[in-house]
Motif scaffolding. Structure first.
Motif, short mmCIF file in Angstrom:
data_model
loop_
_atom_site.label_atom_id
_atom_site.label_comp_id
_atom_site.label_asym_id
_atom_site.label_seq_id
_atom_site.Cartn_x
_atom_site.Cartn_y
_atom_site.Cartn_z
N UNK A 86 0.82 -1.21 0.00
CA UNK A 86 0.00 0.00 0.00
C UNK A 86 0.86 1.26 0.00
N UNK A 87 2.01 1.17 0.64
CA UNK A 87 2.91 2.33 0.74
C UNK A 87 3.34 2.87 -0.62
N UNK A 88 3.37 2.02 -1.64
CA UNK A 88 3.74 2.50 -2.97
C UNK A 88 2.68 3.45 -3.52
N UNK A 89 1.42 3.09 -3.31
CA UNK A 89 0.33 3.97 -3.74
C UNK A 89 0.37 5.26 -2.95
N UNK A 90 0.64 5.12 -1.66
CA UNK A 90 0.62 6.31 -0.80
C UNK A 90 1.77 7.25 -1.15
N UNK A 91 2.94 6.67 -1.46
CA UNK A 91 4.06 7.52 -1.87
C UNK A 91 3.71 8.26 -3.16
N UNK A 92 3.08 7.55 -4.08
CA UNK A 92 2.70 8.20 -5.34
C UNK A 92 1.70 9.33 -5.09
N UNK A 93 0.78 9.11 -4.17
CA UNK A 93 -0.17 10.16 -3.82
C UNK A 93 0.54 11.33 -3.17
N UNK A 94 1.43 11.02 -2.23
CA UNK A 94 2.12 12.09 -1.51
C UNK A 94 2.94 12.95 -2.46
N UNK A 95 3.37 12.37 -3.59
CA UNK A 95 4.14 13.13 -4.57
C UNK A 95 3.23 13.70 -5.67
N UNK A 96 1.93 13.54 -5.49
CA UNK A 96 0.94 14.03 -6.47
C UNK A 96 1.21 13.53 -7.89
N UNK A 97 1.77 12.35 -8.02
CA UNK A 97 2.01 11.83 -9.36
C UNK A 97 0.69 11.69 -10.10
N UNK A 98 0.67 12.05 -11.38
CA UNK A 98 -0.55 11.84 -12.16
C UNK A 98 -0.92 10.35 -12.19
N UNK A 99 -2.19 10.06 -12.33
CA UNK A 99 -2.65 8.66 -12.27
C UNK A 99 -1.92 7.78 -13.28
N UNK A 100 -1.78 8.27 -14.51
CA UNK A 100 -1.15 7.42 -15.52
C UNK A 100 0.31 7.14 -15.16
N UNK A 101 0.95 8.10 -14.53
CA UNK A 101 2.33 7.91 -14.12
C UNK A 101 2.41 6.89 -12.99
#
Ligand SMILES: Nc1ncnc2c1ncn2[C@@H]1O[C@H](COP(=O)(O)OP(=O)(O)OP(=O)(O)O)[C@@H](O)[C@H]1O
Ligand SMILES: [Mg+2]
Lengths: 222, 278
Positions: free
Chosen positions: A118-133
């Motif tokens: 789950x932490x991978x998704x959360x890190x991506x969210x915390x960095x505001x990565x676009x969904x496709x990225x």
């Protein structure tokens, strides 16, 4: 019934080989469908709205839990009756085989996605990565690493099931052997033996390549 | 409990707070973790949250990072239940002069000035160290690749990892991974940095390096920090305010000197005694 004859084997070999090319062509088309569609289904199961997800998983449930042969025959007759009788057995058969195995590969992809912390998704969210990225740069590479061996196993299993399409008249190896048998009242023994050996010859390098891939993955830092 | 740093005073006098919790509720199912929690944090403050396990510290940080969402209340304009960041609602969005629950699209913008470092690092294992630090610069902030790499190199130097740029995270120690994660968060130029027990997963001998890096950052920048930690020495050095939580409410808040040397509340005293006895 006649016993083994080398002359007959030599005579039937080119016919069986021709049938084997058809098998390879079917496997290629169906394999691409299984690999790509399975991935799309796995992603849709994670991201699509419920109204789409529910029926999708229902259909996949159906595809996984009914025999391939039944699906092939059903779709073949249904498409020629209701959609387009011109569609070839090759096209319909490859598509059904591909979709059938996509229902399995999608499960392997799904397992690969769910194994990502789950932490991978959360890190991506915390960095505001676009969904496709998030999907293409973070999730899918990690999923591929986890799922590739299982997906490759499904493709090998699929390859061995191509002869099922004989039932709707795809002119592959069985058809060729029966054609010969019909003309000469012999040749089945030689023909099916050659067919089996050709399958073995084609599967073996794939199995070796997969073993190599597994070793490489185990050694790499990612 | 009036104290020099109490929220009421700050709300009356000071400039606009960078973070405002206004009667925020958060429940998980039937479990009410935060019950009308209110506090303000000013820009540049370093605030340490302490409190027993389950008191809601992580929940507060995760709400700020928008990894969790507040439990909505009716009429947020009157009744609160809203988190504000830099004068703008974070948990909600303004539409037609009224507050509505924030959409995912709104959150994508709203969270950009907030960075977080996780207990478990959460580096991307498929990317080398450098790309872990450039990825969001390029794809979130749309910086050029060159600019992003230059910035990543600077930050990796700051955290002492210039020589690890071409390694995968799996080739690094936990302490090194955490320092990369700090660089990755800073690369987004956050105004607010959230640190949730960032040394708890580390072997004891690796803790000092990570805390050293954080001290540097605290000394050389004006980033607002919210820190959850069991490292009381670090909390004392770095923070200018400590908030003691229990069951989702602030039991006591004060300067670290006062809290650690002379806690007023029994629950704070008990908690500190238990932590320091470890
Ligand atoms: N996703 C969740 N689902 C259900 N309950 C949750 C969830 N996240 C947190 N909780 C509960 O909310 C309460 C507060 O949790 P939180 O993680 O904020 O505490 P904490 O102060 O960070 O504790 P610790 O010091 O152990 O990290 C706990 O009772 C916890 O079990
Ligand atoms: Mg916590």
């Amino acid at each position: 019934m006649n016993g083994w004859s080398n002359e007959r084997a030599a005579e039937i070999f080119p016919m069986v080989l021709e049938g084997f090319w058809v098998v390879l062509k079917v496997a290629l088309v169906a394999g691409i469908i299984a690999v790509a569609l399975g991935l799309l289904i796995a992603i849709a199961e994670q991201t699509a709205p419920t109204w789409f997800r529910r029926p999708l998983s229902g259909v996949m449930q159906f595809v996984r839990n009914t025999p391939l042969l039944v699906q092939v025959l059903l779709v073949w007759y249904a498409t020629s009756l209701y959609i387009n009788p011109e569609w070839t057995a090759f096209a319909v058969g490859s598509a059904v085989l591909g979709v059938h195995y996509a229902s399995y590969t999608s499960e392997s992809y799904r397992a690969g996605i769910e194994a990502i912390p789950q932490g991978q998704w959360e890190a991506a969210t915390a960095l505001s990565l676009p969904v496709h990225r998030t999907w293409f740069a973070v999730i899918l590479p990690q999923m591929m690493r986890r799922s590739s061996a299982a997906v490759a196993n499904w493709i090998i299993a699929m390859f061995k099931e191509v002869p099922v399409l004989f039932a709707i008249g795809v002119i592959e190896m069985i058809a060729r052997v029966q054609e010969y048998q019909g003309l000469h009242y012999s040749g089945s023994l030689e023909g099916y033996t050659i067919a089996g050996l050709l399958f073995l010859a084609a599967s073996y390098p794939v199995a070796v390549a997969m073993r190599r891939l597994e070793i490489r993955l185990a050694k790499s830092h990612f | 409990m009036p104290s020099p740093t109490s929220n009421e005073q700050r709300q009356r006098n000071g400039p606009e707070p960078i973070i405002r919790f206004d009667r925020v509720n958060k429940s998980f199912g039937d479990l009410r973790v935060l019950n009308e929690l209110s506090f303000d944090i000013d820009a540049g403050e370093r605030v340490t949250l302490i409190g027993p396990s389950g008191s809601g510290k992580t929940t507060i940080l995760r709400l700020l990072m928008t990894l969790e969402h507040v439990t909505p209340v009716k009429h947020p304009d009157e009744n609160g239940g809203v988190i504000w960041v830099e004068g703008k609602p974070l948990s909600h969005m303004e539409k037609g002069g009224k507050l509505h629950v924030a959409s995912e699209r709104y959150l994508r913008q709203a969270r950009q000035k907030i960075g977080m470092v996780f207990q478990q690092f959460n580096l991307f294992p498929n990317m080398k160290v450098l790309r872990n630090v450039t990825e969001s610069q390029v794809h979130t902030l749309k910086r050029s690749k060159d600019e992003a790499e230059a910035k990543a190199r600077d930050l990796l130097e700051l955290v002492g990892l210039s020589d690890k740029i071409d390694n995968y995270p799996s080739q690094l120690s936990g302490g090194q991974q955490q320092r990369v994660a700090i660089a990755r968060a800073l690369a987004m130029d956050p105004d607010i940095l959230l640190l949730d027990e960032v040394t708890s997963a580390l072997d004891p001998e690796l803790v000092a390096d990570v805390l050293g890096v954080l001290r540097d950052i605290a000394d050389t920048t004006s980033i607002t920090m919210l820190i959850v930690t069991h490292e009381m020495g670090f909390a004392r050095d770095v923070s200018n305010r400590v908030m003691m939580f229990d069951q989702g409410v602030i039991v006591e808040e004060d300067s670290p000197d006062k809290i650690f040397s002379n806690p007023q509340e029994v629950r704070t005293q008990d908690f500190l005694r238990a932590v320091l006895a470890e």
